[in-house]
Design an enzyme around this catalytic site. Structure first.
Site, mmCIF file in Angstrom:
data_model
loop_
_atom_site.group_PDB
_atom_site.id
_atom_site.type_symbol
_atom_site.label_atom_id
_atom_site.label_comp_id
_atom_site.label_asym_id
_atom_site.label_seq_id
_atom_site.Cartn_x
_atom_site.Cartn_y
_atom_site.Cartn_z
ATOM 1 N N THR A 118 0.819 -1.209 0.000
ATOM 2 C CA THR A 118 0.000 0.000 0.000
ATOM 3 C C THR A 118 0.852 1.257 0.000
ATOM 4 O OG1 THR A 118 -1.498 1.308 1.406
ATOM 5 C CG2 THR A 118 -0.137 -0.286 2.520
ATOM 6 N N TYR A 142 -1.501 0.080 10.403
ATOM 7 C CA TYR A 142 -1.799 -0.605 9.143
ATOM 8 C C TYR A 142 -0.592 -0.538 8.197
ATOM 9 C CZ TYR A 142 -3.589 -1.246 4.423
ATOM 10 O OH TYR A 142 -3.756 -1.644 3.134
HETATM 11 N N1 UFG Z 1 -13.204 10.989 2.726
HETATM 12 C C1 UFG Z 1 -14.162 11.892 3.097
HETATM 13 N N2 UFG Z 1 -15.333 11.402 3.591
HETATM 14 C C2 UFG Z 1 -15.590 10.081 3.736
HETATM 15 C C3 UFG Z 1 -14.586 9.150 3.346
HETATM 16 C C4 UFG Z 1 -13.408 9.656 2.849
HETATM 17 O O1 UFG Z 1 -13.978 13.111 2.993
HETATM 18 O O2 UFG Z 1 -16.670 9.717 4.220
HETATM 19 C C5 UFG Z 1 -11.940 11.500 2.184
HETATM 20 C C6 UFG Z 1 -10.745 11.114 3.019
HETATM 21 O O3 UFG Z 1 -10.506 12.068 4.009
HETATM 22 C C7 UFG Z 1 -9.646 11.026 1.967
HETATM 23 C C8 UFG Z 1 -10.380 10.616 0.693
HETATM 24 O O4 UFG Z 1 -11.741 10.896 0.930
HETATM 25 O O5 UFG Z 1 -9.107 12.290 1.760
HETATM 26 C C9 UFG Z 1 -10.239 9.142 0.394
HETATM 27 O O6 UFG Z 1 -10.585 8.412 1.564
HETATM 28 P P1 UFG Z 1 -10.807 6.836 1.560
HETATM 29 O O7 UFG Z 1 -11.218 6.470 2.950
HETATM 30 O O8 UFG Z 1 -11.677 6.456 0.433
HETATM 31 O O9 UFG Z 1 -9.372 6.285 1.231
HETATM 32 P P2 UFG Z 1 -7.991 6.550 1.999
HETATM 33 O O10 UFG Z 1 -7.180 7.441 1.112
HETATM 34 O O11 UFG Z 1 -8.155 6.957 3.379
HETATM 35 O O12 UFG Z 1 -7.471 5.056 2.088
HETATM 36 C C10 UFG Z 1 -6.729 4.453 1.107
HETATM 37 C C11 UFG Z 1 -6.970 2.942 1.195
HETATM 38 C C12 UFG Z 1 -6.455 2.409 2.517
HETATM 39 C C13 UFG Z 1 -5.028 2.835 2.676
HETATM 40 C C14 UFG Z 1 -4.898 4.332 2.582
HETATM 41 C C15 UFG Z 1 -3.478 4.754 2.657
HETATM 42 O O13 UFG Z 1 -8.339 2.665 1.063
HETATM 43 O O14 UFG Z 1 -6.547 1.015 2.521
HETATM 44 O O15 UFG Z 1 -5.392 4.762 1.323
HETATM 45 O O16 UFG Z 1 -3.377 6.084 3.035
HETATM 46 F F1 UFG Z 1 -4.567 2.469 3.887
#
Ligand code: UFG
Length: 331
Positions: A118, A142
């Site tokens: 990741t 993680y």
């Molecule tokens: N976000 C929102 N509202 C929500 C969900 C997400 O504003 O309800 C934002 C988050 O803050 C982030 C973006 O949307 O800026 C993407 O969020 P996700 O939760 O979809 O994905 P992440 O970037 O947090 O997570 C991804 C992978 C994880 C991994 C991570 C590494 O899904 O498995 O990247 O940083 F660990």
């Protein structure tokens, strides 16, 4: 007979799309899953054995019985927030599970593995786009567990000749272009499925986690990659290992460009033809402002290119799955 590929965690989101892509490429697949988070409906009739990676004797027996030509390993816990609250579960599932898998491979003489890593192993990068040579400094358990697995791959390569490819995913999104498979996490925490469900009126308004980041519109930027493009990269990685390329390699897997949360919301509104009810709330702890990967290395060395990772295409395929399966997979 075509080589057999063991898809560990093949009932999950990326694993199920990859199992399908491997079969489409003419390989045989056997899914190994404990169904703790995966779905039988995601197997699409493919062969499967139910084994928990923490059950080392049964895992060893499965490898010894089937002797796959390669293993593709997806099975892991993958929620950053949960990993902060319960690191033990993450170290046990992700690190101990991978250790058992590697030991079972050594015992059965299985030498090839593609591993789901990741971008979280990079932590908060000094610069973007992130290259594979960037320092890996995770900022949560993680990411630590995935980096620990990369160390395991390296050390098992040196000691036992295990040949590995770690694919460091950015933000996997979208669904099978024919809507046979899609994204179904319980609970769902990912932006695109939550935005689609909000647009469909199936969930409360989307919470936007912070609009005061140092980005052009103030919301976080991520590199969204279509799950079908991810699956294609796994097929290329398996083929490279089966062709005998050795060593312990790692590649970023993103689409090479970023989209902000506000841009994703706009894309969801465009594709669905519906507004996305949303409100801005506080930042989510641990969210870096901008994560975008350089994909030059995997393009150069494996010949991979994203084909469906334009944002509207990702959202359109995710929407088609959502419309056809509004409640996800049948339990
Ligand atoms: N976000 C929102 N509202 C929500 C969900 C997400 O504003 O309800 C934002 C988050 O803050 C982030 C973006 O949307 O800026 C993407 O969020 P996700 O939760 O979809 O994905 P992440 O970037 O947090 O997570 C991804 C992978 C994880 C991994 C991570 C590494 O899904 O498995 O990247 O940083 F660990």
């Amino acid at each position: 007979m075509p080589p057999l590929i063991l898809v560990v965690g093949g009932a999950g989101y990326i694993g199920s799309h990859t199992a399908l892509a491997l079969r489409d490429a003419g390989l045989r697949t056997l899914v190994l899953d404990d169904f703790s988070t995966g779905f039988r409906g995601a197997l699409l009739g493919g062969d499967c054995v139910e084994v928990d990676l923490l059950d080392a004797p049964r895992l060893r027996a499965a490898l010894a019985t089937h002797r796959p030509a390669a293993v593709v390993h997806f099975a892991a816990r993958c929620y950053v927030g949960e990993s902060v609250r319960d690191p033990g579960a993450y170290y046990r599932n992700n690190v101990v599970g991978t250790l058992h898998l590697l030991e079972a491979m050594v015992a059965s003489g299985v030498a090839n593995i593609v591993f789901s890593s990741t971008c979280a192993t990079y932590g908060e990068p000094d610069r973007v786009p992130i290259e594979e040579t960037c320092p890996q400094r995770p900022i949560n358990p993680y990411g630590n567990t995935k980096l620990a697995c990369e160390y395991l791959l390296h050390d098992f390569g040196t000691a036992h000749g295990i040949r590995s490819i770690a694919l460091r995913y950015f933000n996997a999104a979208g669904a099978d272009p024919q809507a046979r498979l899609g994204e179904d996490h319980r609970p769902e925490t990912h932006l695109i499925p939550l935005a689609l469900a909000a647009a469909a009126g199936r969930r409360p308004p989307l919470q936007v986690f912070g609009a005061d980041y140092p980005t052009p519109d103030g919301t976080c930027i991520r590199d969204y990659i279509h799950v079908a493009d991810l699956a294609d990269a796994h097929v290329l990685a398996v083929q490279s290992l089966l062709a005998g390329t050795g060593g312990c390699r790692a590649f970023n897997l993103g689409n090479g460009s970023g989209a902000s949360v506000a841009e994703v919301i706009a894309a969801v509104a465009r594709v669905t033809g519906r507004p996305v009810p949303h409100r801005i709330v506080a930042r989510r702890p641990g969210d870096p402002p901008r994560l975008v990967g350089s994909t030059a290395k995997i393009t150069r060395e494996l010949g991979w290119r994203p084909r469906r990772s334009a944002l509207d295409q990702i959202v359109a395929d995710a929407w088609a799955w959502h419309e056809r399966h509004p409640d996800g997979y049948a339990q």
